[in-house]
Design a protein around this motif. Structure first.
Motif, PDB file in Angstrom:
ATOM      1  N   ILE A   1       0.843  -1.195   0.000  1.00 25.15           N
ATOM      2  CA  ILE A   1       0.000   0.000   0.000  1.00 25.15           C
ATOM      3  C   ILE A   1       0.882   1.250   0.000  1.00 25.15           C
ATOM      4  O   ILE A   1       0.636   2.210  -0.740  1.00 25.15           O
ATOM      5  CB  ILE A   1      -0.947  -0.006   1.229  1.00 25.15           C
ATOM      6  CG1 ILE A   1      -2.020  -1.108   1.063  1.00 25.15           C
ATOM      7  CG2 ILE A   1      -1.616   1.346   1.444  1.00 25.15           C
ATOM      8  CD1 ILE A   1      -2.991  -0.890  -0.074  1.00 25.15           C
ATOM      9  N   ALA A   2       1.939   1.226   0.823  1.00 26.32           N
ATOM     10  CA  ALA A   2       2.829   2.387   0.897  1.00 26.32           C
ATOM     11  C   ALA A   2       3.517   2.632  -0.444  1.00 26.32           C
ATOM     12  O   ALA A   2       3.733   3.782  -0.837  1.00 26.32           O
ATOM     13  CB  ALA A   2       3.863   2.184   2.008  1.00 26.32           C
ATOM     14  N   MET A   3       3.857   1.548  -1.165  1.00 24.13           N
ATOM     15  CA  MET A   3       4.627   1.694  -2.400  1.00 24.13           C
ATOM     16  C   MET A   3       3.766   1.999  -3.625  1.00 24.13           C
ATOM     17  O   MET A   3       4.311   2.361  -4.668  1.00 24.13           O
ATOM     18  CB  MET A   3       5.433   0.410  -2.685  1.00 24.13           C
ATOM     19  CG  MET A   3       6.430   0.034  -1.595  1.00 24.13           C
ATOM     20  SD  MET A   3       7.547   1.357  -1.142  1.00 24.13           S
ATOM     21  CE  MET A   3       8.655   1.340  -2.538  1.00 24.13           C
ATOM     22  N   LEU A   4       2.441   1.844  -3.525  1.00 24.96           N
ATOM     23  CA  LEU A   4       1.589   2.100  -4.692  1.00 24.96           C
ATOM     24  C   LEU A   4       1.752   3.547  -5.156  1.00 24.96           C
ATOM     25  O   LEU A   4       1.829   4.462  -4.334  1.00 24.96           O
ATOM     26  CB  LEU A   4       0.116   1.847  -4.344  1.00 24.96           C
ATOM     27  CG  LEU A   4      -0.369   0.390  -4.360  1.00 24.96           C
ATOM     28  CD1 LEU A   4      -1.830   0.342  -3.910  1.00 24.96           C
ATOM     29  CD2 LEU A   4      -0.229  -0.222  -5.737  1.00 24.96           C
ATOM     30  N   PRO A   5       1.783   3.777  -6.480  1.00 22.64           N
ATOM     31  CA  PRO A   5       1.963   5.146  -6.969  1.00 22.64           C
ATOM     32  C   PRO A   5       0.752   6.035  -6.698  1.00 22.64           C
ATOM     33  O   PRO A   5       0.883   7.258  -6.648  1.00 22.64           O
ATOM     34  CB  PRO A   5       2.178   4.953  -8.474  1.00 22.64           C
ATOM     35  CG  PRO A   5       1.617   3.609  -8.793  1.00 22.64           C
ATOM     36  CD  PRO A   5       1.781   2.782  -7.560  1.00 22.64           C
TER      37      PRO A   5
ATOM     38  N   TYR B   1      -3.893   5.902  -5.405  1.00 18.99           N
ATOM     39  CA  TYR B   1      -4.986   5.097  -4.845  1.00 18.99           C
ATOM     40  C   TYR B   1      -6.266   5.269  -5.658  1.00 18.99           C
ATOM     41  O   TYR B   1      -7.359   5.050  -5.158  1.00 18.99           O
ATOM     42  CB  TYR B   1      -5.173   5.451  -3.363  1.00 18.99           C
ATOM     43  CG  TYR B   1      -3.858   5.261  -2.629  1.00 18.99           C
ATOM     44  CD1 TYR B   1      -3.406   3.989  -2.314  1.00 18.99           C
ATOM     45  CD2 TYR B   1      -3.039   6.353  -2.330  1.00 18.99           C
ATOM     46  CE1 TYR B   1      -2.178   3.793  -1.708  1.00 18.99           C
ATOM     47  CE2 TYR B   1      -1.804   6.174  -1.722  1.00 18.99           C
ATOM     48  CZ  TYR B   1      -1.384   4.886  -1.407  1.00 18.99           C
ATOM     49  OH  TYR B   1      -0.163   4.691  -0.825  1.00 18.99           O
ATOM     50  N   ASP B   2      -6.112   5.678  -6.930  1.00 18.40           N
ATOM     51  CA  ASP B   2      -7.247   5.802  -7.834  1.00 18.40           C
ATOM     52  C   ASP B   2      -7.652   4.422  -8.351  1.00 18.40           C
ATOM     53  O   ASP B   2      -6.940   3.433  -8.147  1.00 18.40           O
ATOM     54  CB  ASP B   2      -6.869   6.712  -9.008  1.00 18.40           C
ATOM     55  CG  ASP B   2      -5.593   6.254  -9.677  1.00 18.40           C
ATOM     56  OD1 ASP B   2      -5.623   5.938 -10.874  1.00 18.40           O
ATOM     57  OD2 ASP B   2      -4.548   6.190  -8.981  1.00 18.40           O
ATOM     58  N   TYR B   3      -8.807   4.370  -9.033  1.00 19.99           N
ATOM     59  CA  TYR B   3      -9.352   3.090  -9.475  1.00 19.99           C
ATOM     60  C   TYR B   3      -8.388   2.332 -10.377  1.00 19.99           C
ATOM     61  O   TYR B   3      -8.156   1.131 -10.191  1.00 19.99           O
ATOM     62  CB  TYR B   3     -10.692   3.316 -10.200  1.00 19.99           C
ATOM     63  CG  TYR B   3     -11.258   2.043 -10.784  1.00 19.99           C
ATOM     64  CD1 TYR B   3     -11.852   1.091  -9.956  1.00 19.99           C
ATOM     65  CD2 TYR B   3     -11.176   1.780 -12.158  1.00 19.99           C
ATOM     66  CE1 TYR B   3     -12.353  -0.090 -10.470  1.00 19.99           C
ATOM     67  CE2 TYR B   3     -11.681   0.596 -12.672  1.00 19.99           C
ATOM     68  CZ  TYR B   3     -12.268  -0.330 -11.828  1.00 19.99           C
ATOM     69  OH  TYR B   3     -12.758  -1.497 -12.342  1.00 19.99           O
TER      70      TYR B   3
ATOM     71  N   ILE C   1      -5.442   0.681  -8.408  1.00 21.86           N
ATOM     72  CA  ILE C   1      -5.861  -0.444  -7.559  1.00 21.86           C
ATOM     73  C   ILE C   1      -6.265  -1.628  -8.434  1.00 21.86           C
ATOM     74  O   ILE C   1      -5.904  -2.777  -8.170  1.00 21.86           O
ATOM     75  CB  ILE C   1      -7.038  -0.017  -6.653  1.00 21.86           C
ATOM     76  CG1 ILE C   1      -6.620   1.138  -5.732  1.00 21.86           C
ATOM     77  CG2 ILE C   1      -7.554  -1.198  -5.832  1.00 21.86           C
ATOM     78  CD1 ILE C   1      -5.489   0.823  -4.789  1.00 21.86           C
TER      79      ILE C   1
ATOM     80  N   TRP D   1      -3.242  -3.209  -9.974  1.00 23.07           N
ATOM     81  CA  TRP D   1      -2.438  -3.879  -8.939  1.00 23.07           C
ATOM     82  C   TRP D   1      -3.056  -5.229  -8.576  1.00 23.07           C
ATOM     83  O   TRP D   1      -2.358  -6.254  -8.550  1.00 23.07           O
ATOM     84  CB  TRP D   1      -2.336  -2.983  -7.696  1.00 23.07           C
ATOM     85  CG  TRP D   1      -1.593  -3.597  -6.550  1.00 23.07           C
ATOM     86  CD1 TRP D   1      -0.302  -4.033  -6.550  1.00 23.07           C
ATOM     87  CD2 TRP D   1      -2.092  -3.869  -5.234  1.00 23.07           C
ATOM     88  NE1 TRP D   1       0.023  -4.556  -5.307  1.00 23.07           N
ATOM     89  CE2 TRP D   1      -1.043  -4.468  -4.490  1.00 23.07           C
ATOM     90  CE3 TRP D   1      -3.335  -3.654  -4.594  1.00 23.07           C
ATOM     91  CZ2 TRP D   1      -1.198  -4.850  -3.146  1.00 23.07           C
ATOM     92  CZ3 TRP D   1      -3.465  -4.028  -3.264  1.00 23.07           C
ATOM     93  CH2 TRP D   1      -2.420  -4.619  -2.561  1.00 23.07           C
ATOM     94  N   LEU D   2      -4.375  -5.251  -8.326  1.00 27.51           N
ATOM     95  CA  LEU D   2      -5.023  -6.495  -7.897  1.00 27.51           C
ATOM     96  C   LEU D   2      -5.277  -7.464  -9.054  1.00 27.51           C
ATOM     97  O   LEU D   2      -5.696  -8.596  -8.831  1.00 27.51           O
ATOM     98  CB  LEU D   2      -6.333  -6.188  -7.168  1.00 27.51           C
ATOM     99  CG  LEU D   2      -6.166  -5.792  -5.692  1.00 27.51           C
ATOM    100  CD1 LEU D   2      -7.500  -5.381  -5.093  1.00 27.51           C
ATOM    101  CD2 LEU D   2      -5.554  -6.927  -4.882  1.00 27.51           C
TER     102      LEU D   2
END
Lengths: 127, 137
Positions: free
Chosen positions: A42-46, A48-50, A53, A56-57
């Motif tokens: 979570i910290a490393m994600l560029p 938090y938009d759709y 996410i 990523w998933l």
């Protein structure tokens, strides 16, 4: 996880406390690994938009540990909340709360895993 | 199973002890665990389900915790900091539990230090996590 003398004697209040205790410890260990992975991811994600996410998933490298995390964390908090209810709630309300706890864990856990699988599989089907 | 409440005298199990960090860390373990199991699990499932439902549903979920410019609003900060602090505290006291399960760390001085260390760790880890999110990126 019972000692041989404990098994021979077959004593103890409910005869299954050792399994509850041991499963709680095992899932504590797996939670430690999976939640540290989750917090770091979570910290490393560029962002938090759709789109972020969803992409990523859609990777198995995120979807598989995420599904494992749901199983491990939900088992662990089911065991933990069960102890809290047994300690502070008595008589009929205890039975009601324990039934509700089991329903919540199964329903919420199934919803979470279905959502992870849908994100993971839908991504492959579109492209 | 449903035991009838009987008004027997209780032994004074709470009032006779001098309050110490080991008692605070014990009740904090329960409070943080129960908080994450309820509030945290509902938010986690809602986050995953809204992402699975599509961009519009995810936007509604995200909008609950963010302002128009994309930053966190007060709800987002309270829940975000509360849950990360709960997580790091529960993790630290959980690891302490695993050590205590082996029979180690019950000497008065070490037990007190271990209890205090869980709070120091959780506060520092929460600060580090949010410093990374807000300043480090």
């Amino acid at each position: 996880m019972r000692t041989s003398i404990g098994r021979v004697r077959g004593l103890g209040s409910a005869k299954e406390g050792a399994h509850h205790w041991w499963t709680h410890r095992l899932t504590a260990g797996s939670n430690l690994l999976l939640m540290l992975w989750f917090i770091a991811s979570i910290a490393m994600l560029p962002g938090y938009d759709y789109a972020t996410i969803q992409s990523w998933l859609s990777s198995p490298w995120a979807a598989v540990p995420m599904a494992l995390l749901i199983v491990s964390v939900f088992m662990h908090f089911k065991l933990g909340l069960q102890v809290v209810i047994e300690d502070y709630s008595h008589a009929e309300s205890r039975v009601v709360l324990l039934v509700l706890l089991n329903l919540f864990v199964v329903a919420a856990g199934a919803t979470a895993i279905f959502s992870i699988l849908k994100l993971a599989f839908a991504a492959g089907a579109v492209s | 199973m449903a035991s009838k409440p009987v008004n027997r005298p209780l032994s004074p199990h709470l009032s006779i002890w001098k309050w110490g960090p080991h008692m605070t860390v014990s009740i904090a373990h329960r409070v943080t665990g129960s908080g994450m199991a309820t509030v945290g699990s509902i938010l986690l499932v809602a986050w995953l389900a809204s992402a699975a439902a599509g961009e519009e549903a995810y936007g509604v979920f995200r909008g609950l915790f963010t302002t128009a410019d994309g930053g966190l609003n007060i709800v987002g900060y309270v829940l975000g900091i509360g849950l990360t602090l709960s997580f790091f505290q529960h993790m630290a006291s959980g690891v302490r539990h695993l050590v205590l399960d082996t029979g180690a760390g019950y000497e008065l001085k070490r037990n007190k230090m271990g209890a205090q260390a869980t709070f120091a760790f959780s506060i520092l880890a929460t600060l580090a996590f949010w410093a990374f999110l807000t300043v480090g990126k």
